[in-house]
Design a protein around this motif. Sequence first.
Motif, short mmCIF file in Angstrom:
data_model
loop_
_atom_site.label_atom_id
_atom_site.label_comp_id
_atom_site.label_asym_id
_atom_site.label_seq_id
_atom_site.Cartn_x
_atom_site.Cartn_y
_atom_site.Cartn_z
N ARG A 5 0.80 -1.23 0.00
CA ARG A 5 0.00 0.00 0.00
C ARG A 5 0.83 1.27 0.00
NH1 ARG A 5 -5.53 -1.06 1.59
NH2 ARG A 5 -5.79 -3.30 1.78
N ASP A 6 2.10 1.17 0.24
CA ASP A 6 2.95 2.36 0.23
C ASP A 6 3.81 2.40 -1.02
OD1 ASP A 6 4.54 0.23 0.93
OD2 ASP A 6 5.64 1.30 2.48
N ALA A 7 3.23 2.00 -2.14
CA ALA A 7 3.96 1.91 -3.40
C ALA A 7 4.42 3.30 -3.85
CB ALA A 7 3.08 1.28 -4.47
N ALA A 8 5.63 3.36 -4.35
CA ALA A 8 6.13 4.59 -4.96
C ALA A 8 5.32 4.84 -6.22
CB ALA A 8 7.61 4.44 -5.30
N THR A 9 4.99 6.08 -6.47
CA THR A 9 4.23 6.46 -7.67
C THR A 9 4.87 7.68 -8.32
OG1 THR A 9 2.72 7.94 -6.49
CG2 THR A 9 2.05 5.62 -6.67
N VAL A 10 4.49 7.91 -9.56
CA VAL A 10 4.83 9.16 -10.25
C VAL A 10 3.55 9.71 -10.86
CG1 VAL A 10 7.24 8.59 -10.74
CG2 VAL A 10 5.47 7.92 -12.36
N ARG A 11 3.61 10.96 -11.28
CA ARG A 11 2.48 11.58 -11.97
C ARG A 11 2.76 11.58 -13.47
NH1 ARG A 11 3.77 15.09 -7.79
NH2 ARG A 11 4.69 16.48 -9.32
N SER A 12 1.70 11.66 -14.24
CA SER A 12 1.85 11.62 -15.70
C SER A 12 2.65 12.81 -16.21
CB SER A 12 0.49 11.56 -16.39
OG SER A 12 -0.27 12.70 -16.10
N GLY A 13 2.60 13.92 -15.50
CA GLY A 13 3.33 15.11 -15.93
C GLY A 13 4.76 15.20 -15.42
N ASP A 14 5.22 14.18 -14.68
CA ASP A 14 6.60 14.18 -14.20
C ASP A 14 7.58 13.95 -15.33
OD1 ASP A 14 5.81 14.59 -11.58
OD2 ASP A 14 6.04 12.49 -10.97
N GLU A 15 8.77 14.45 -15.15
CA GLU A 15 9.85 14.22 -16.11
C GLU A 15 10.20 12.73 -16.11
OE1 GLU A 15 11.47 16.11 -18.33
OE2 GLU A 15 10.26 17.88 -17.86
N LEU A 16 10.41 12.18 -17.28
CA LEU A 16 10.75 10.77 -17.42
C LEU A 16 12.05 10.45 -16.69
CD1 LEU A 16 9.78 8.15 -18.66
CD2 LEU A 16 11.04 8.73 -20.73
N ALA A 17 13.00 11.36 -16.73
CA ALA A 17 14.29 11.12 -16.05
C ALA A 17 14.08 10.93 -14.55
CB ALA A 17 15.24 12.28 -16.32
N ARG A 18 13.17 11.69 -13.95
CA ARG A 18 12.89 11.55 -12.52
C ARG A 18 12.32 10.16 -12.23
NH1 ARG A 18 8.70 11.40 -9.27
NH2 ARG A 18 8.76 12.26 -7.18
N ALA A 19 11.39 9.74 -13.06
CA ALA A 19 10.78 8.42 -12.87
C ALA A 19 11.83 7.32 -13.02
CB ALA A 19 9.66 8.21 -13.88
N ALA A 20 12.71 7.46 -13.99
CA ALA A 20 13.76 6.47 -14.21
C ALA A 20 14.67 6.36 -12.99
CB ALA A 20 14.57 6.81 -15.46
N ILE A 21 15.00 7.48 -12.40
CA ILE A 21 15.86 7.48 -11.20
C ILE A 21 15.16 6.78 -10.05
CG2 ILE A 21 16.87 8.98 -9.44
CD1 ILE A 21 17.48 10.96 -11.80
N VAL A 22 13.88 7.07 -9.84
CA VAL A 22 13.10 6.41 -8.78
C VAL A 22 13.11 4.90 -9.00
CG1 VAL A 22 10.78 6.09 -7.83
CG2 VAL A 22 11.64 8.40 -8.26
N MET A 23 12.85 4.49 -10.25
CA MET A 23 12.80 3.06 -10.56
C MET A 23 14.13 2.37 -10.30
SD MET A 23 10.47 3.18 -14.00
CE MET A 23 10.22 1.41 -14.17
N LEU A 24 15.20 2.97 -10.75
CA LEU A 24 16.51 2.35 -10.58
C LEU A 24 16.97 2.37 -9.13
CD1 LEU A 24 18.27 3.60 -13.82
CD2 LEU A 24 17.37 1.32 -13.32
N ASP A 25 16.77 3.49 -8.45
CA ASP A 25 17.19 3.59 -7.05
C ASP A 25 16.46 2.60 -6.15
OD1 ASP A 25 19.04 5.56 -7.49
OD2 ASP A 25 17.84 7.20 -6.65
N ARG A 26 15.20 2.32 -6.45
CA ARG A 26 14.39 1.45 -5.59
C ARG A 26 14.22 0.04 -6.15
NH1 ARG A 26 9.63 5.27 -3.17
NH2 ARG A 26 10.93 7.04 -2.66
N GLY A 27 14.82 -0.23 -7.31
CA GLY A 27 14.71 -1.55 -7.91
C GLY A 27 13.30 -1.89 -8.37
N ILE A 28 12.58 -0.88 -8.84
CA ILE A 28 11.19 -1.05 -9.26
C ILE A 28 11.14 -1.36 -10.75
CG2 ILE A 28 8.96 0.12 -9.52
CD1 ILE A 28 9.79 1.82 -7.05
N ARG A 29 10.40 -2.39 -11.10
CA ARG A 29 10.27 -2.78 -12.51
C ARG A 29 9.09 -2.11 -13.20
NH1 ARG A 29 11.88 -8.83 -13.53
NH2 ARG A 29 11.07 -8.11 -15.48
#
Length: 147
Positions: A96-120
């Motif tokens: 229930r505490d899943a990391a999320t992004v917004r559709s208007g976020d920069e793709l680079a920010r999302a990529a960093i979140v995914m890689l830092d947290r090991g999210i697929r």
Amino acid sequence: MLVKDVMTAFPAYIRLGTTIRRAAEVVSVSEVGQLMVLDHDGRFIGSVSEEDLVRAMLPGFDDVTEAGGTLADAFRLFLERGRALADRVVDPLVVRDAATVRSGDELARAAIVMLDRGIRRLPVVDDGTLVGTLSRADLCRAVIYHS
């Protein structure tokens, strides 16, 4: 480039109260390793992964040892446990505490979140509503088609 430019707009999802059997069916049919979970009002709650489902069915070491200790015993216990859990709701397995992004976020920010947290696969949530998901494959497509 923004998340909305490359996200998957129609993600696989289930609702709270869905059985483990149904969640496993949706994982199998959709061929995604993570399902988004919505409440009965359609609001994003969290996610459940194929790993979460399999872990719930895996027997413990002591259980396998007591049953004989072989791989065949472990597999039999896995199947039995899966059958026993199949009609239970998936709710306790939902992260229930899943990391999320917004559709208007920069793709680079999302990529960093995914890689830092090991999210697929990252849920894309705007004002509590699931609008898509962003996978590592989506990131790869962005590099291939937008470079």
